[in-house]
Design a protein around this motif. Structure first.
Motif, PDB file in Angstrom:
ATOM      1  N   TYR A 129     -69.641  -2.480 -22.003  1.00  0.00           N
ATOM      2  CA  TYR A 129     -69.010  -1.878 -23.190  1.00  0.00           C
ATOM      3  C   TYR A 129     -69.577  -0.500 -23.527  1.00  0.00           C
ATOM      4  O   TYR A 129     -68.870   0.370 -24.015  1.00  0.00           O
ATOM      5  CB  TYR A 129     -69.065  -2.823 -24.402  1.00  0.00           C
ATOM      6  N   GLY A 130     -70.899  -0.286 -23.236  1.00  0.00           N
ATOM      7  CA  GLY A 130     -71.524   1.001 -23.551  1.00  0.00           C
ATOM      8  C   GLY A 130     -70.792   2.143 -22.854  1.00  0.00           C
ATOM      9  O   GLY A 130     -70.413   3.132 -23.479  1.00  0.00           O
ATOM     10  N   LYS A 131     -70.570   1.950 -21.569  1.00  0.00           N
ATOM     11  CA  LYS A 131     -69.897   2.968 -20.766  1.00  0.00           C
ATOM     12  C   LYS A 131     -68.454   3.135 -21.260  1.00  0.00           C
ATOM     13  O   LYS A 131     -67.948   4.249 -21.380  1.00  0.00           O
ATOM     14  CB  LYS A 131     -69.906   2.503 -19.306  1.00  0.00           C
ATOM     15  N   TRP A 132     -67.821   2.020 -21.525  1.00  0.00           N
ATOM     16  CA  TRP A 132     -66.417   2.041 -21.971  1.00  0.00           C
ATOM     17  C   TRP A 132     -66.276   2.769 -23.304  1.00  0.00           C
ATOM     18  O   TRP A 132     -65.404   3.613 -23.465  1.00  0.00           O
ATOM     19  CB  TRP A 132     -65.905   0.602 -22.070  1.00  0.00           C
ATOM     20  N   PHE A 133     -67.124   2.454 -24.240  1.00  0.00           N
ATOM     21  CA  PHE A 133     -67.083   3.137 -25.545  1.00  0.00           C
ATOM     22  C   PHE A 133     -67.301   4.642 -25.367  1.00  0.00           C
ATOM     23  O   PHE A 133     -66.634   5.447 -25.992  1.00  0.00           O
ATOM     24  CB  PHE A 133     -68.153   2.584 -26.507  1.00  0.00           C
ATOM     25  N   ARG A 134     -68.242   4.987 -24.520  1.00  0.00           N
ATOM     26  CA  ARG A 134     -68.527   6.414 -24.294  1.00  0.00           C
ATOM     27  C   ARG A 134     -67.314   7.109 -23.703  1.00  0.00           C
ATOM     28  O   ARG A 134     -66.926   8.187 -24.140  1.00  0.00           O
ATOM     29  CB  ARG A 134     -69.730   6.575 -23.352  1.00  0.00           C
TER      30      ARG A 134
END
Ligand SMILES: [Fe+2]
Ligand SMILES: [Fe+2]
Length: 147
Positions: A129-134
């Motif tokens: 999710y971290g990468k996706w949110f970014r």
């Protein structure tokens, strides 16, 4: 004494979750220190009352935020399954053994928790999710009031 060290590759970029991960890591390190000092009863108490309970709350918080920002359904489901597996295994399999005074299980539980958590935070939280949110430019303002 630390059994887990915080490192940059564990960073999700979502401040609230990074802080929660740090609290989880600190609490696990506390359990480890107590074990090393031979304070097994205290270590058990913290493992049961703090680590397991906190992990559960943290996972629910992540799931709620992923849902709110429409994280892709298949990935969300996979993520939830991992959380569910961890809490179940910890609560239903490891903790009852620990409570019976099975010391070997305590060491196993601690190793399992550390290994699983590092892998999960890195692969499913930070690179998930971290990468996706970014990529989506989503900023999650959430903070947990009390956990
Ligand atoms: Fe997490
Ligand atoms: Fe997660």
């Amino acid at each position: 004494m630390e059994i887990i060290k915080w490192s940059k590759d564990l960073e999700t970029g979502v401040e609230a979750f990074d802080e929660e991960h740090k609290v989880l890591i600190d609490t696990i390190n506390q359990v480890y220190s107590l074990m090393r000092e031979g304070k097994r009863e205290e270590a058990k108490k913290i493992l049961i009352e703090k680590v397991a309970a906190y992990a559960d709350k943290h996972f629910k918080h992540e799931e709620e935020v992923m849902e709110r920002y429409n994280y892709p359904k298949d990935r969300l489901e996979g993520h939830k399954k991992m959380h569910h597996f961890f809490v179940n295994y910890l609560i239903e399999t490891l903790l009852p053994e620990i409570e019976k005074g099975n010391e070997k299980k305590f060491n196993e539980a601690l190793n399992f928790i550390v290994g699983w958590l590092i892998m999960h935070i890195k692969n499913m939280d930070a690179d998930g999710y971290g990468k996706w949110f970014r990529e989506k430019g989503i900023e999650v303002p959430d903070k947990m009031v009390e956990i």
